[in-house]
Each structure stands twice: as C-alpha cells, then as structure tokens.
Design a protein around this motif. Structure first.
Motif, mmCIF file in Angstrom:
data_model
loop_
_atom_site.group_PDB
_atom_site.id
_atom_site.type_symbol
_atom_site.label_atom_id
_atom_site.label_comp_id
_atom_site.label_asym_id
_atom_site.label_seq_id
_atom_site.Cartn_x
_atom_site.Cartn_y
_atom_site.Cartn_z
ATOM 1 N N LYS A 70 36.572 79.035 40.217
ATOM 2 C CA LYS A 70 37.372 79.558 39.569
ATOM 3 C C LYS A 70 38.775 79.137 39.895
ATOM 4 O O LYS A 70 39.145 79.577 41.048
ATOM 5 C CB LYS A 70 37.052 80.867 39.287
ATOM 6 C CG LYS A 70 37.566 81.476 38.093
ATOM 7 C CD LYS A 70 37.153 82.762 37.580
ATOM 8 C CE LYS A 70 37.910 83.425 36.382
ATOM 9 N NZ LYS A 70 37.652 84.668 36.122
ATOM 10 N N TRP A 102 24.755 79.990 45.663
ATOM 11 C CA TRP A 102 25.253 79.643 44.471
ATOM 12 C C TRP A 102 26.878 79.748 44.262
ATOM 13 O O TRP A 102 27.496 80.829 44.778
ATOM 14 C CB TRP A 102 24.914 80.982 43.556
ATOM 15 C CG TRP A 102 25.373 81.172 42.119
ATOM 16 C CD1 TRP A 102 26.340 81.760 41.617
ATOM 17 C CD2 TRP A 102 24.937 80.444 40.896
ATOM 18 N NE1 TRP A 102 26.550 81.501 40.192
ATOM 19 C CE2 TRP A 102 25.644 80.594 39.727
ATOM 20 C CE3 TRP A 102 23.988 79.379 40.699
ATOM 21 C CZ2 TRP A 102 25.448 80.046 38.736
ATOM 22 C CZ3 TRP A 102 23.743 78.666 39.457
ATOM 23 C CH2 TRP A 102 24.736 79.066 38.427
ATOM 24 N N LYS A 115 22.057 83.256 42.195
ATOM 25 C CA LYS A 115 23.082 83.376 40.792
ATOM 26 C C LYS A 115 22.981 84.644 40.286
ATOM 27 O O LYS A 115 23.910 85.298 39.896
ATOM 28 C CB LYS A 115 21.964 82.494 39.678
ATOM 29 C CG LYS A 115 22.815 82.380 38.595
ATOM 30 C CD LYS A 115 21.971 81.816 37.441
ATOM 31 C CE LYS A 115 22.775 81.625 36.323
ATOM 32 N NZ LYS A 115 22.060 80.708 35.191
ATOM 33 N N SER A 175 25.738 86.933 41.763
ATOM 34 C CA SER A 175 27.161 86.395 41.531
ATOM 35 C C SER A 175 28.036 87.583 40.879
ATOM 36 O O SER A 175 29.113 87.164 40.850
ATOM 37 C CB SER A 175 27.151 85.106 40.600
ATOM 38 O OG SER A 175 26.736 85.458 39.429
ATOM 39 N N TYR A 209 30.949 81.725 46.910
ATOM 40 C CA TYR A 209 29.451 81.420 46.931
ATOM 41 C C TYR A 209 28.943 82.867 47.325
ATOM 42 O O TYR A 209 29.432 83.779 47.719
ATOM 43 C CB TYR A 209 29.376 80.249 47.828
ATOM 44 C CG TYR A 209 29.433 80.368 49.301
ATOM 45 C CD1 TYR A 209 30.541 79.947 49.736
ATOM 46 C CD2 TYR A 209 28.674 80.899 50.194
ATOM 47 C CE1 TYR A 209 30.853 79.979 51.032
ATOM 48 C CE2 TYR A 209 28.760 81.022 51.552
ATOM 49 C CZ TYR A 209 30.267 80.423 52.149
ATOM 50 O OH TYR A 209 30.409 80.509 53.191
ATOM 51 N N LYS A 252 30.674 79.372 42.948
ATOM 52 C CA LYS A 252 31.394 79.609 41.454
ATOM 53 C C LYS A 252 32.845 79.253 41.914
ATOM 54 O O LYS A 252 33.480 79.171 42.835
ATOM 55 C CB LYS A 252 31.645 80.951 41.275
ATOM 56 C CG LYS A 252 32.434 81.340 40.077
ATOM 57 C CD LYS A 252 32.687 82.695 39.961
ATOM 58 C CE LYS A 252 31.417 83.434 39.324
ATOM 59 N NZ LYS A 252 31.622 84.345 38.269
ATOM 60 N N GLU A 307 35.219 77.902 34.305
ATOM 61 C CA GLU A 307 34.817 78.171 35.549
ATOM 62 C C GLU A 307 33.717 76.905 35.744
ATOM 63 O O GLU A 307 33.179 76.324 34.908
ATOM 64 C CB GLU A 307 33.955 79.114 35.790
ATOM 65 C CG GLU A 307 34.837 80.611 35.554
ATOM 66 C CD GLU A 307 33.885 81.972 35.717
ATOM 67 O OE1 GLU A 307 32.621 81.604 35.920
ATOM 68 O OE2 GLU A 307 34.514 82.789 35.437
ATOM 69 N N ASN A 322 29.862 76.656 37.541
ATOM 70 C CA ASN A 322 28.869 77.416 38.259
ATOM 71 C C ASN A 322 27.499 76.449 38.703
ATOM 72 O O ASN A 322 27.276 75.639 37.880
ATOM 73 C CB ASN A 322 28.429 78.553 37.685
ATOM 74 C CG ASN A 322 29.484 79.545 37.479
ATOM 75 O OD1 ASN A 322 30.013 80.198 38.456
ATOM 76 N ND2 ASN A 322 30.173 79.761 36.209
#
Lengths: 679, 663
Positions: A399, A395, A409, A412, A405, A397, A373, A375
């Motif tokens: 994947k 934040w 963080k 998440s 988002y 991510k 991923e 981040n």
C-alpha cells in the motif's frame, strides 16, 4: 572579328550523339552561345535549368553575360550543355536511401541547403555530403534489392519555410507515396536485426578489424579522419593509416565546390550526414525530420562503436531505443499529429477542459485519496540473518509506498510483523524464467546500511505486479500512479523476451524486440539474452514515461554528454615533431592526442584563437592562440582543406547563437571555410 | 447533491475527530539538553507542560508559536471564511482542526514535529466566529442577491468539498521544527514544511539574520558519528534529508558560508580546465569564464568536468586504502581495472541516483586515511557505519573540491545552475536594496503609502512591503549574525523592543513603498514581516509560511495571509506583535481588494498619524474587512480576507492603545 567553331555536346541527346557545332566569335557572351545552341538543336523543351560545363577545366560557365574571351574559351574547348539539377542517390542517417534532384552546379553547401529544404531539415549548415565507403562485393547483391525512395518529382519549393499541411510540408502531402516517405523521414526506424549489426562487425583478424574501423568511419567522418581512434591500439592505428592513405579518396565533399567539380555523376550515391556537432536551436515542433535523423545518426554511432560508452551508458541507450522503437511502432502518428496541438489556444483549451473535469468531480478526487493495494501470499527471505532459513511464506500487503506482511490473511487487520518502506530503495530482478524463479531483490536503506530482502513470487503474473509496484515505490510513486499499468506491461514483455530462444528470435514481432539489436556487438557478445534483458529493462524503467520526442531528446542528451562526443579525428604531424599524432576537432576546441598512449596531450580552445592560416603550397595549417601560443601542423592523411573547413565551420556555428536573425549568413560561412580556392 | 452533502459532513466530522485527537496527543517540544547552545528537541507523548516550554529558548518557543499561528490562520481562515459564508454553524466551531501535520509523529533530534497550538488557538479563535459574519462577505460575492440560487448552492457545495479536500491535503503536510546552528554558535529554530526547498529556508534565514545574502550562504548537515558534512542544494526539500536522521542522532543543520558551493560558476576554468597550469587559470578573462559556463551548462546537455585521477578507496571493512584510477562521467564514477585500457573496460564504481556526496572530516585519524581530504558517497538514509558507504580519499583539498563539485554537477545537472542564478539574483537585489535603503531616511506618511498602494496596480503582484529591518537596523546592528537578546520574543525583529518609541517606528517607515517605486528590490528583501494587521499574524517571520516567497520579483512573494495574532506569549513580555506599521497589508495585495480606503477613514477618525503605530494597525483591519469590496471568491490558499481576525485584532489594538495611554 574572326568567326570560329565551338562544339558543344548536348547531354540530353545521349552520350553517342555527335556534338553540335555553333559558329561564334570571341566576343559572343555565354548566353548567346546557349541561344544559338538551342536553336540549332531543334529540340523544343524547357532549357532553363541547363548550363554549360567545361570539361577540361572542370568548371561551370554560369555567367551568361561573360564573353567567351573573358572565360578563356577557345576552339579546343569541350563543352557540355546539361541540366544543373540531376538525380542523386542519397543515403540518410537512418540507413535508408532516397533519390532526390540535387544541384550539381552550385557549391556543395548550396546543394545541401536545397536538399535540406526539400527534406524539411532546418539548419542545413550543420550537414554535409560525403562519399560512402566502397561497398564490398558480397554486399552488392543486398544493395541491389535495397528500396530507393524516389523524391525526384517532388518540386523544390521556393518558400523559405514550407507551410505545413496535415503535419507535413505541403510538398510531401501531394501523394500517398511521398507521405509515406515523410513518415519514413520523421519517425525513427525499427531496430536493425542483430545479425545486421553483427554482419558489419565480425572481425576475424586484427587486419579485418582495422579495415572495419575504417569502413565504419562512414557515419560522420571522412576517410582521413579516424573516429573511434582512441579505441584502437596503436598498431591497429598505424595499419589504418597506411590503409587509408593508400586506398581511399576524400570522404567529406568540399563544401565550396560543386558536385560536378568533385567528380560526382548523376545517380551516384552520397551520404547526407550531420557534420558539425553543434545542433543549434533544436525545436521538436519544427524539427521532426532533423531530430529523427540526428537520433539515427547518434544511434548508429553508438551501435557501431564509433563513440565509446560504458556498459551502464550502453544499457541506457538500449532502454531508450527500446522505448523509442515501441512508441514509433505503436503510434506512427505521434510526430506528425502534434502540429494540431501547436496552437497555443487549443493546448490551453485542452488544459482547461482537464481542469474542469478535475474540479467538477470531487468524487474522483476522493477516490484518488483511497489508494489501491496489492494483497498476496509471497515468500520472503532475508539473507542478512545468518540462519539459512530460506523463504518463508507470509501474507503481503502493498500500500502506498510500503510493504507490510502478516502471518496470514486473517491477521492482516492487525499489526503487521513488519512494514517496509520502499522509498529510495534499490529494486533488482532475480529471475530465471526457465527455472520458474521469480524473485525481487530489494536493497532497503536504513540508518545502519542497506537491508537485503528477497521476495519470491509464484508466477510471472504476480511477479509483474509486485515488481512494478516496488519500482514505483522506490521512486516515491504509489500504486495509484498512472504508470503502474504500463510498468506491469513492460515487465511482462521483458519476461517474454527471456523466454524465447535467441535463435528463434530473429523474426521480430512488433512488441518483441530483440535486445541484442539495441546494443553494440561488444555487449551482444558479452551477455546472453536473459542477462541482457534485465539490464536493459532496468534502464528502461527510468525512461519509460517519456514521450517519443522527449525520448529522442534524452537519447541525444546522453550522447552529447559522452566525453568523446563531437570529436572528428585527423592524423597530422606537428611542426618540429617527428611522429604522427592525431588532432581531434571538437565544436569548441582542438585536442592533440598522443598516438602511442591515446592520451590527450594538449587542448586549445577556439575562443583563445587569434587566427589561423593555411599555407596551401606546403599544406600546412598554422594557428595562433592568445598568449603567443603558435602551433603548426601538416595533415598527413587528410587534405588541409578538411581541417580548415572544420575549424572555420565550427567558428561559423558559434556565431549563430549570437545572431538573432534566422537567416543563414552564407557569405560568412564561405569566408571562414572557403580557403583560397573559393576566391 | 444530497449524497455529496452527506459525504461532506461526514468528512468534516472525521476531520474534527482527527484534529481533536491530534490536539491531545500533540506534544510540545521538550528541550532535552541543558545547554542553551544545543537544544535538542525530542518529542514524547506527554501533555503540554509549561516547564518544558520554559526551558526552551524563548525565541524557539516564539518561533514555534508564531509559525503555528501562521499555519493555522492560513488554512483555517479561509476555511472559516468560506464556511461562515455558508452559515455553517458546525464549522464555526472553535475546535477547528489544527491543520498541518502528519499523523505519524516524526521525531528528529533538534527537530520536533509540529505541535498543535490548539490551546492558544481556541482562545484566539473564538472571536473569529462571532458577530462578524456579515463583514466577511468579502471572499464571497454577494451571491444571495444573485438570481440562480441553485447554481450558487451547487457552487457552494462543491466549494465546500474542495475546501475539505484541500484541508485534508494540508493536514498531510509534514512539518519539522528545525534548529539551525549559526556561524557564531548560536542557533535559530524554524519550522519547515515538506514543500519548502532549501532556498526558501535560506531566504527565511536571510530575513532573520540580516546577513549579506551572498551566494555562498548555505545550509548543510553534519553527521558527527560518521564525521560527514554536506551542503544542501538549494532546490532540495529540506524535510526529506532531515527525515532520515535517527532519533538519537546528533546531526546538526548549519547555516554558514561555503565558498565551494557555487565556485564552479565563479571560476569554471578551475573545474573544466583543471589540467591547465595554475597561472593560465588565474589569468582567465571574465569573458572566457562566461563562455565556459555557457558551454557546459547552457547546452542541450550538461557537460561534466572530465575528471580522472588516482583516488584512494577504502576497502570494505578493512583498514587499508587502495589507490585506483577513477574517472568521472555524466553517468557515474568509474575505475580502470588493473591492466585494462582506459576507455573500453571501465568498471562502474557508483552511479548517482541513490547516493549523495559528503565531505569526510578528519579521516586520517578516524579511518587511517592517507590524507584528510576525503569524500564519501552514501545513500542519504544511511546514518551509521556500514559497508554500503563508499569512502574515497584525494591527494589534496583541491582535488577533493574538484571531485565533489564534479559529482554534484553530474548528479544535479541543470538545477545547480538554476540555483546559482536564483542566488545571484537574490544577492544582487539585496545589495542594491541595502545601498538604497541606507540612504533613505524620510518618513513617508501613511496616507502616501495608501495612495501608492492604491495607485500602483502592481500592489497585487509584489506587495511593497515595508521592509523595516534593513533601514532601521543596519545602522544599529551588525548585519550578519543577528545578536539576539535572549529575552527577545520575536527574533526577527531585533527592533521590536524599541518599537514603542515613535522614533523607532518612523525609522521603520522609510522603507514604505512610496519611497521605492514598487521595484523588485522591495519585494525581495522583505526582510521583515510587514507590519500591518495581517502581518502581525505572520509577523513572526521565523518560518516560512507555506507558500514560500519566491525570489522572483513578479511573483506574489507574500506569505499566506494570516489574520491572527500569534498568541500573546505572556504578560511579562513586551509588546507581543511588533507590527506597528499601519501602512501596508500584504494580504490585501493579493487579491484585487483595495484595502486602503477604509484605512484612511480610520486614520482620519481615530488616530493621528504620528502616534504609536500599533493601534492603528489593528483597528483598521476590522474596518477594512467590513468595507472592503468583495474580492473574487476563492478557495485557494491565496484567499485573503482574514475573516474574523480583524475583530480580535482590533480588540487587542484597543487594549494596547489603552495600555499605552495609561503609561
């Protein structure tokens, strides 16, 4: 029978040496003359390559059993005794010059056969020799300094297909010097400096421009043909026509006559080019040189705007060139080392090993199942919303193939604010390196249309990673894909390109290729480096995974799919017409083009052709097609032999695919292209 | 070793959990529309509910179930076989996950995600697990006798892991239940998994409909909201475009003949020489047509027809259509800006990477287009009115066909030609087959089949499957749109109802391999599922089983071996599985495992040849399995030997025989 004196010049003794006189009778055969001559010269050496050249008649006396009488030689004949093979400077499609020993006595067709065998180019019938354009004075100095690779010592092999040694034909493997030449032949050349291209093209006036175009016809058409015809407005063209008729000699050599007969002297310069645009049976495994040279010819045709292409196509060509340059610089062994893999067995073994590895370590397989991923904190902006909120930080991510988002963080682990699947989306850079702006513009398809989203990254590093991920995801690939790292790399190098000032860029480094050298001057002028680089990068993304060979093939494919591909132009006047028109000769058809508009007026296909005749006296070509369609035209600028040879040559080429055998039917070629002179 | 072991059991545990949870939340397709014509399936997270099931057309249900069975059995059987081998009690657990399905629920109107047939399954499944363990040794060579136990164990473990991984993969495969609208307005429901191409689905539909299989048959999608229609290309995956449909979409999938699909290969001159006069084009000789195709499609690069002409472009968000000079090149569509030259200043209008080309229907009305001959370029995901859709209008229908075909050539290139060749091969074989089969009438004896199967080493490659349909049906029913009696359970077998009578069976039998040397034709058609034990499970040929039957003759065109019976629908229904053919078991053909001998045994012992086939077809299975030589051990989906199936089958067969006797 009366004995008379025949004087023969021995070329090897030097131009000033007096001719040797031998006493002969009219029934003495040529072989006898040579014998007497050699005895009298008192020179001991291997004369086997020598033959008599009859200067007045411009012909070789190659049949030793013919008598002087039969040849029509009398005492006034000036004969020269000289070697049949002489050195020739040969300009290759890749722009480099080699010196080779070529046959001056056989037909040019034969000569090309010999040269191609030495260079290891299969299907030599597709190539021919042409005279280079007159070099301008100012270029002379550059020419002098030009490196000439000497291959005259390389023996011409008699084997039909030279055996490979160390991935190259045995005769190249003799010395490091020739090995180097072979690399040069079989690996694409680095991109030319943009200045070099630009130098070829800085037309100050319309006259200059026309002149340049006539110069640039060099790549594959003789002077009487006008490539890039359609690109010229008619006034240019008419200028061009007069220019050509007045100034230049024939460019393509007549393939049924010898070099000597066409006035080519030892150490003259000629160009070797692909003449017929049907490339039969291209097999990268055997055709390293052929493929490379063809690519070079195509590349120059595109860079010099010999053939028109659109901006999008140009960018793709640029991307491919960039990729090819990079590969051929980084692994010059790529082409030559493949023969090791030729063996099917070894290839299979290799595959097996791979499979084994894959199978024996399920752990790896498991690892692959857990996708990597990305981040990061990024800023997002959706222009669609009418409020001018600007970028907001979340934040993010990345994947698989989607972006999610979160507020921060810490959150998440919960539900994302939004998840965006990038499959099938359009990704475009919105970057200003100087202004430290690194945005990714995403057009994400949805049932209601495309949603526009901007992602703003902090720095180059972050941008490269996210951009690479977005690009992969748009093609349905995940971060686990092997191309991820190389994708990041190429984005970085393109970013670097935009940083450098164009003026300091002229000295290229290995991994920094000036993008301006990848496109024709037309687009060089149109775009600044920082505009050009993203365009080329964009095109490059789609080809970045290709191997060197595949990239070369792809380049050729796109080239061959261009609408104007394969056309050679000749100015003609059709019977019954009062104005000049242009005849385009393609591998499968003839087209008639209206000079004024530049439109294709008529198309005739060879497979409807019943017969064609050339009236050599009035220089007229008459062609009959199915359904009682007859056309006839005189060639205004070219010799009709040129047209005749093109048509016959293409018909010959089309017979090859039907013939299973690999042997070249030379007789048929001459029958189709020779004309009455050959008989 | 140990950790791998641990890993494996973890994995299995997880999978079990996973599947169990799936089992709960999987939903049966509920029919949402009352008309029988257009049943849109929607999926809700409701429990399986009989009423909603009843609302389904029976064949839908049937198709669904059968497919699920096929699916399940394909994956699970091999799994079970494998695991049983290891005497892994855990796996014998009937809870075995219903494999194939995406975790996320996927809903498309007139599509519904696969539902897990756990309920039906478990019942069928149990018998598998019991008693017959020894009999399954087939898949695995007698390793216990083998000397190096460690090696074997290691092997077993890694096999287990592979198996688990495979299963995981399988579980990720997305499947859709698709309702295909036929020419006559009726519809068929089939299950399509994401690996299947349109070609596979077409082949499947050919089997179901007994149409003439000509090259024009195609699947297309319509979008009523945008009034669009597009024929899918044979190499496309069907699931992808369908996944783009919205939840409330009224889009449909049509099965119909579209002459323009491959017109460019039949009359290339109309496309490549379109500027020539009509008469020349019409009088074009066949040889010249071939040459044209060769020139443009067989060279190193595909040549796109050099189309150029004025098209009307719909202005963004305006009601006006503006004429513009457009050109088609391999790289995209371009237009010539006003007052610019045609060659140098082309402006790119669209490239084809991200768009598909659609026909627009009746745009004169809808969008005030100059004519009704419009085509549209849009991203496949866009389903509603949007500024990102490009609308173009042509002067006449011919120009429209030219442009759409030209764009398809530019976009798909060589695949288009490959598709055509495949279609041609299929069509030719079918017609050849039909001609042959109609002439054959005799009934080959079962034994002869067996010998045939045994003798012909080819049995592996192309199972000479008894394609019953062409023979039996052709005379009786009109081929193309299969008039399905609504009550029929097994859509693919219009003859099923008749099957109880010995006559019907004999009629079917002629197609047995003996008659036809195992030629490609036989394989291709395999219009109907083979009838033997294994087939019975896959008999519902309603859907293509995962490994799509390739039209290539040499190819193992068999659907994955399956060992179960589809859950017998209901007692009301006539015979559940059609399969009265004792003759052939395609599965056995896969692996060099001569099934015949046992069969013969059985036949001799139990059933005289003439009697109604169903029983023989089942019982033999078990015997086959028991005695069958051990096939090479494999974990691939090819895996034959349906482990427990035979047992269950034989029971069922016995029951049926009993029933019959009672009658």
């Amino acid at each position: 029978m009366a004995v008379w004196d025949l004087s023969v010049t021995l070329e090897d003794l030097g131009a000033e040496a007096p001719p040797i006189t031998v006493s002969v009778t009219s029934d003495l055969h040529i072989g006898g003359v040579i014998l007497k001559l050699v005895e009298k010269s008192q020179v001991r050496r291997d004369w086997s390559d020598h033959a008599l050249w009859w200067e007045q008649k411009q012909q070789w006396l190659l049949r030793p059993s013919w008598t002087l009488e039969k040849c029509g030689i009398h005492a006034d004949a000036r004969l020269i005794f000289m070697p049949q093979h002489k050195a020739l400077k040969l300009g290759l499609p890749n722009g480099l010059t080699i010196r080779v020993r070529a046959c001056f006595s056989g037909s040019v067709f034969r000569t090309v056969l010999g040269i191609c065998k030495m260079l290891n180019i299969r299907r030599p019938e597709e190539l021919s020799l042409l005279r280079p354009v007159e070099e301008k004075k100012k270029k002379k100095d550059k020419d002098l300094s030009e490196e000439v690779y000497d291959l005259t010592d390389v023996p011409l092999t008699s084997v039909s297909r030279p055996c490979l040694y160390n991935g190259m034909p045995a005769h190249f493997a003799d010395s490091p010097k020739t090995e180097k030449v072979y690399k040069m032949l079989s690996v694409p050349q680095p991109a030319p400096a943009p200045e070099a291209i630009a130098k070829l093209y800085r037309p100050a006036s319309i006259v200059d421009k026309a002149h340049i175009h006539s110069r640039c016809t060099h790549t594959h058409t003789h002077t009487h043909t006008i490539s890039t015809f359609t690109s010229l407005c008619s006034c240019l063209l008419s200028f061009l026509l007069t220019h050509i008729t007045l100034a230049t000699p024939l460019r393509w050599l007549d393939s049924s006559r010898s070099l000597m007969q066409q006035g080519v002297q030892e150490n003259d310069r000629l160009w070797l080019r692909f003449k017929y645009y049907c490339f039969h049976d291209m097999e990268p495994k055997y055709d390293a040189v052929r493929l490379t040279q063809l690519y070079e010819q195509a590349r120059w045709a595109i860079l010099l705007e010999d053939i028109d292409c659109t901006e999008e196509e140009m960018m793709l060509f640029g991307g491919l060139q960039y990729h090819i340059n990079k590969l051929s610089l980084s692994e010059p062994q790529a082409m030559t080392s493949t023969p090791a893999m030729d063996d099917l067995d070894s290839a299979l073994q290799c595959l097996e090993v791979k499979l084994d590895v894959g199978g024996s370590s399920p752990q790896d397989l498991l690892d692959n199942l857990t996708a990597p991923e990305l981040n990061d904190y990024l800023k997002i902006f959706r222009p669609k919303r009418l409020t001018l909120k600007g970028y907001k930080q979340y934040w993010f991510k990345f994947k698989d193939d989607s972006i999610s988002y979160y507020k921060s963080k810490e959150e998440s682990l919960g539900e994302p604010i939004q998840q965006i699947n990038l499959k099938g989306c359009e990704v475009a850079p919105d970057v200003n390196v100087a202004g430290q702006k690194f945005c990714i513009r995403l057009l994400i398809p949805a049932p209601e249309g495309m949603n526009e989203v901007y992602l703003r990254c902090e720095n180059e590093e972050q941008y490269s990673r996210w951009m690479a991920a977005c690009r992969l995801a748009s093609k349905g690939k995940s971060l686990a894909d092997t191309s991820f790292q190389s994708e990041i790399q190429s984005i970085r190098s393109f970013l670097a390109m935009q940083q450098t000032n164009p003026s300091t860029n002229s000295s290229q480094t290995d991994d920094n290729i000036n993008t301006h050298s990848l496109v024709s001057p037309r687009y060089s002028k149109k775009y600044k480096t920082k505009q050009l680089a993203p365009k080329i990068l964009d095109a490059y993304q789609n080809v970045a995974q290709l191997s060197l060979t595949d990239a070369l093939l792809r380049f050729l494919q796109i080239w061959q799919a261009l609408p104007d591909f394969g056309l050679s132009f000749v100015v003609v006047r059709f019977k019954g017409s009062r104005k000049d028109e242009v005849l385009g000769i393609a591998p499968n058809r003839l087209i008639r083009i209206d000079l004024g508009v530049g439109d294709v007026v008529k198309t005739w296909r060879y497979n409807n052709m019943r017969q064609w005749n050339v009236n050599w006296d009035i220089r007229q070509v008459a062609i009959e097609f199915d359904g009682n369609v007859n056309i006839a035209f005189c060639c205004v600028t070219a010799d009709c032999k040129i047209v005749h040879e093109f048509i016959g040559g293409y018909i010959f080429m089309s017979t090859r695919s039907r013939e299973q055998s690999d042997t070249l039917n030379e007789e048929l070629f001459h029958k189709l292209t020779g004309g009455h002179e050959a008989l | 070793m140990d950790d791998i072991d641990a890993m494996f059991s973890n994995l299995l545990g997880e999978m079990d959990l996973l599947t169990q949870s799936l089992g709960v939340e999987t939903l049966p397709p509920e029919s949402s529309s009352s008309t029988s014509k257009e049943v849109n399936f929607t999926m809700g997270f409701a429990d399986m509910n009989v009423e909603s099931l009843n609302e389904l057309e029976e064949n839908d249900f049937d198709a669904l179930m059968a497919d699920l069975m096929a699916d399940l059995s394909a994956t699970e059987n091999k799994l079970v076989a494998e695991l049983e081998e290891q005497k892994d009690a855990k796996v014998a657990n009937p809870d075995l996950p219903a494999p194939p399905r995406e975790l996320s629920s996927y809903v498309v109107p007139s599509l519904s995600t696969t539902t897990s047939p756990d309920t039906g399954l478990n019942t069928t499944y149990t018998p598998l697990a019991d008693s017959h363990i020894p009999s399954f040794s087939p898949p695995q060579p007698p390793q216990h006798e083998k000397p190096s136990m460690e090696d074997v164990e290691a092997q077993i473990k890694s096999d287990k892991i592979k198996l688990a991984l495979e299963k995981l993969k399988e579980a990720k495969v997305k499947k859709l239940v698709v309702k295909v609208v036929m020419n006559d307005g009726s519809s068929k429901t089939l299950m399509v998994d994401e690996r299947q191409t349109v070609r596979d689905v077409l082949d499947n539909l050919f089997e179901k409909t007994h149409c003439d299989c000509n090259v024009d048959w195609s699947l297309s999608e319509t979008n009523p909201e945008l009034q669009l229609e597009r024929g899918f290309e044979d190499h496309e995956n069907l699931v992808d475009p369908l996944s783009a449909w919205t939840r409330d979409s009224e889009n449909k999938v049509l099965f119909q003949e579209r002459t323009e699909k491959y017109e460019v290969f039949k009359n290339p001159q109309n496309f490549y020489l379109w500027k020539k006069d009509k008469k020349t084009l019409k009088d074009m000789k066949d040889r010249d047509k071939e040459l044209l195709v060769e020139e443009n499609f067989c060279g190193p690069s595909i040549i796109v027809p050099d189309l150029e002409g004025v098209l009307y472009l719909r202005e963004d968000n305006k009601k006006s259509w503006k004429p513009r000079l457009f050109l088609l090149r391999a790289s995209g569509i371009y237009y010539v800006p006003k007052g610019k030259s045609k060659t140098r200043d082309l402006v790119c209008f669209v490239q084809f990477d991200n768009v598909n080309v659609y026909y627009g229907k009746e745009y004169k009305n809808k969008y005030k287009a100059p004519t009704d001959f419009c085509f549209v370029l849009k991203h496949p995901q866009i389903q509603k009115e949007s500024q990102y859709i490009k609308y173009l209008c042509c002067d006449d229908s011919w120009m429209m066909t030219l442009w759409v075909t030209g764009i398809r050539i530019a976009k798909y290139g060589k695949s288009l030609y490959e598709n055509y060749k495949t279609s041609m091969a299929k069509a030719q074989l079918t017609s050849a087959w039909n001609n042959r089969s109609t002439t054959t009438t005799s009934t080959p004896s079962t034994s002869s089949t067996i010998t045939n199967a045994k003798a012909s080493g080819k049995a592996n490659g192309y199972a000479p499957q008894p394609p019953e349909e062409p023979v039996a049906n052709i005379g009786i029913e009109p081929p193309p749109p299969p008039p399905l009696p609504p009550a029929q359970i097994l859509p693919p077998h219009p003859t099923v109802k008749r099957s109880p009578s010995p006559n019907a069976t004999t009629k079917k039998l002629p197609s047995l391999p003996t008659k036809y040397p195992p030629s490609q034709a036989t394989i291709f058609n395999l219009p109907a599922p083979p009838l033997s034990q294994d087939d019975s499970s896959e008999s519902p040929p309603d859907f293509l089983p995962p490994p799509p039957p390739l039209p290539d003759p040499g190819f193992l065109s068999l659907p994955p071996p399956v060992s179960f019976l589809p859950p017998p629908p209901d007692s009301d229904f006539p015979l559940p599985p059609p399969p009265p053919d004792p003759a052939f078991c395609p599965v056995t053909n896969r692996v060099p495992k001569p099934a015949p001998p046992p069969r013969q045994l059985y036949m001799g012992a139990d059933v005289p040849a003439p009697p109604p086939p169903p029983p023989p077809s089942f019982t033999p299975t078990s015997s086959v399995i028991k005695t069958a030589p051990l096939p090479p051990k494999r974990t691939t989906p090819m895996q034959a030997a349906p482990p427990g199936g035979g047992d269950f089958m034989s029971e069922l067969a016995r029951a049926m025989a009993k029933k019959r006797a009672n009658q």
